[in-house]
Design a protein around this motif. Structure first.
Motif, PDB file in Angstrom:
ATOM      1  N   CYS A   1     126.263  75.002 -33.730  1.00 23.68           N
ATOM      2  CA  CYS A   1     125.830  73.756 -34.349  1.00 23.68           C
ATOM      3  C   CYS A   1     124.358  73.526 -34.028  1.00 23.68           C
ATOM      4  N   ILE A   2     123.745  72.664 -34.830  1.00 25.06           N
ATOM      5  CA  ILE A   2     122.353  72.292 -34.608  1.00 25.06           C
ATOM      6  C   ILE A   2     122.238  70.782 -34.750  1.00 25.06           C
ATOM      7  N   ASN A   3     121.669  70.187 -33.736  1.00 22.83           N
ATOM      8  CA  ASN A   3     121.429  68.746 -33.756  1.00 22.83           C
ATOM      9  C   ASN A   3     120.192  68.497 -34.596  1.00 22.83           C
TER      10      ASN A   3
ATOM     11  N   ALA B   1     129.947  71.956 -41.759  1.00 21.05           N
ATOM     12  CA  ALA B   1     130.359  70.554 -41.792  1.00 21.05           C
ATOM     13  C   ALA B   1     129.262  69.692 -41.187  1.00 21.05           C
ATOM     14  N   ALA B   2     129.268  68.412 -41.549  1.00 19.82           N
ATOM     15  CA  ALA B   2     128.239  67.480 -41.089  1.00 19.82           C
ATOM     16  C   ALA B   2     128.841  66.466 -40.124  1.00 19.82           C
ATOM     17  N   GLU B   3     128.112  66.192 -39.068  1.00 21.25           N
ATOM     18  CA  GLU B   3     128.536  65.254 -38.036  1.00 21.25           C
ATOM     19  C   GLU B   3     127.590  64.065 -38.009  1.00 21.25           C
ATOM     20  N   LYS B   4     128.175  62.854 -38.087  1.00 22.20           N
ATOM     21  CA  LYS B   4     127.366  61.647 -37.998  1.00 22.20           C
ATOM     22  C   LYS B   4     127.142  61.295 -36.538  1.00 22.20           C
ATOM     23  N   PRO B   5     126.079  60.536 -36.250  1.00 21.67           N
ATOM     24  CA  PRO B   5     125.886  60.098 -34.871  1.00 21.67           C
ATOM     25  C   PRO B   5     126.948  59.098 -34.448  1.00 21.67           C
ATOM     26  N   PRO B   6     127.282  58.985 -33.174  1.00 25.12           N
ATOM     27  CA  PRO B   6     126.705  59.740 -32.052  1.00 25.12           C
ATOM     28  C   PRO B   6     127.183  61.188 -32.061  1.00 25.12           C
ATOM     29  N   PHE B   7     126.273  62.095 -31.726  1.00 21.07           N
ATOM     30  CA  PHE B   7     126.551  63.516 -31.879  1.00 21.07           C
ATOM     31  C   PHE B   7     127.209  64.126 -30.642  1.00 21.07           C
ATOM     32  N   VAL B   8     128.175  64.979 -30.904  1.00 21.47           N
ATOM     33  CA  VAL B   8     128.710  65.837 -29.853  1.00 21.47           C
ATOM     34  C   VAL B   8     127.825  67.073 -29.705  1.00 21.47           C
ATOM     35  N   CYS B   9     127.319  67.545 -30.819  1.00 20.92           N
ATOM     36  CA  CYS B   9     126.386  68.666 -30.831  1.00 20.92           C
ATOM     37  C   CYS B   9     125.091  68.219 -30.153  1.00 20.92           C
ATOM     38  N   PRO B  10     124.525  68.987 -29.222  1.00 19.00           N
ATOM     39  CA  PRO B  10     124.799  70.402 -28.943  1.00 19.00           C
ATOM     40  C   PRO B  10     125.644  70.655 -27.702  1.00 19.00           C
ATOM     41  N   MET B  11     126.344  69.601 -27.203  1.00 20.38           N
ATOM     42  CA  MET B  11     127.163  69.851 -26.014  1.00 20.38           C
ATOM     43  C   MET B  11     128.271  70.861 -26.299  1.00 20.38           C
TER      44      MET B  11
ATOM     45  N   GLU C   1     118.461  65.452 -41.981  1.00 24.41           N
ATOM     46  CA  GLU C   1     117.887  65.041 -40.698  1.00 24.41           C
ATOM     47  C   GLU C   1     118.731  63.998 -39.990  1.00 24.41           C
ATOM     48  N   ARG C   2     119.617  63.325 -40.714  1.00 29.24           N
ATOM     49  CA  ARG C   2     120.420  62.264 -40.103  1.00 29.24           C
ATOM     50  C   ARG C   2     121.749  62.759 -39.554  1.00 29.24           C
ATOM     51  N   TYR C   3     122.047  64.039 -39.751  1.00 29.68           N
ATOM     52  CA  TYR C   3     123.326  64.584 -39.324  1.00 29.68           C
ATOM     53  C   TYR C   3     123.117  65.852 -38.504  1.00 29.68           C
ATOM     54  N   SER C   4     124.084  66.152 -37.678  1.00 31.44           N
ATOM     55  CA  SER C   4     124.145  67.473 -37.102  1.00 31.44           C
ATOM     56  C   SER C   4     125.050  68.332 -37.980  1.00 31.44           C
ATOM     57  N   ILE C   5     124.772  69.614 -38.026  1.00 27.76           N
ATOM     58  CA  ILE C   5     125.538  70.541 -38.849  1.00 27.76           C
ATOM     59  C   ILE C   5     126.200  71.572 -37.958  1.00 27.76           C
ATOM     60  N   GLY C   6     127.466  71.763 -38.176  1.00 29.09           N
ATOM     61  CA  GLY C   6     128.208  72.767 -37.426  1.00 29.09           C
ATOM     62  C   GLY C   6     128.733  73.858 -38.334  1.00 29.09           C
TER      63      GLY C   6
END
Length: 126
Positions: free
Chosen positions: A49-51, A96-106, A29-34
């Motif tokens: 990806c999903i935020n 892969a996992a993205e930490k905030p601040p998120f680029v996903c879902p842009m 829940e703390r990451y976005s996944i691409g």
């Protein structure tokens, strides 16, 4: 902290596969996944990806209407349902996992992502 992909395989054109990305060592829940893919001789490209805060999603144009990303926070897993597969979808698929601040879902590009899996091979025959 790691993510592990599964679900790849050999499939005929028009078939379906569901990939899974299981996260361990962190709360999904703390990451976005691409999801990304890389075909031989090509650069790695973003697929979807999903935020994980908002549930908002992004799809690359070449998969819109065919692929669906979803998450199951209880299982710490993100799925990529791939329908109507085409030979051009043949590639190694990575999550892969993205930490905030998120680029996903842009958008979904490799740069902001920190934790990568080893990939799962998807081969679509014509």
């Amino acid at each position: 902290v790691q993510v592990v992909e599964s679900g790849g395989g050999l499939i005929h054109s028009g078939g379906s596969l569901r990939l899974a990305c299981v996260a361990s060592g962190f709360t999904l829940e703390r990451y976005s996944i691409g999801w990304f893919r890389q075909a031989p001789g090509s650069q790695r490209e973003g697929v979807s990806c999903i935020n994980s805060h908002t549930g908002a999603t992004y799809y690359a144009d070449f998969v819109k209407g065919r692929f669906t990303i979803s998450r199951d926070n209880a299982k710490n897993t993100v799925y990529l349902q791939m329908d109507n597969l085409e030979p051009d979808d043949t590639a190694v698929y990575y999550c892969a996992a993205e930490k905030p601040p998120f680029v996903c879902p842009m958008t979904v590009v490799p740069g902001p992502y920190d934790f990568w899996g080893r990939g799962t091979q998807v081969t679509v025959s014509s």
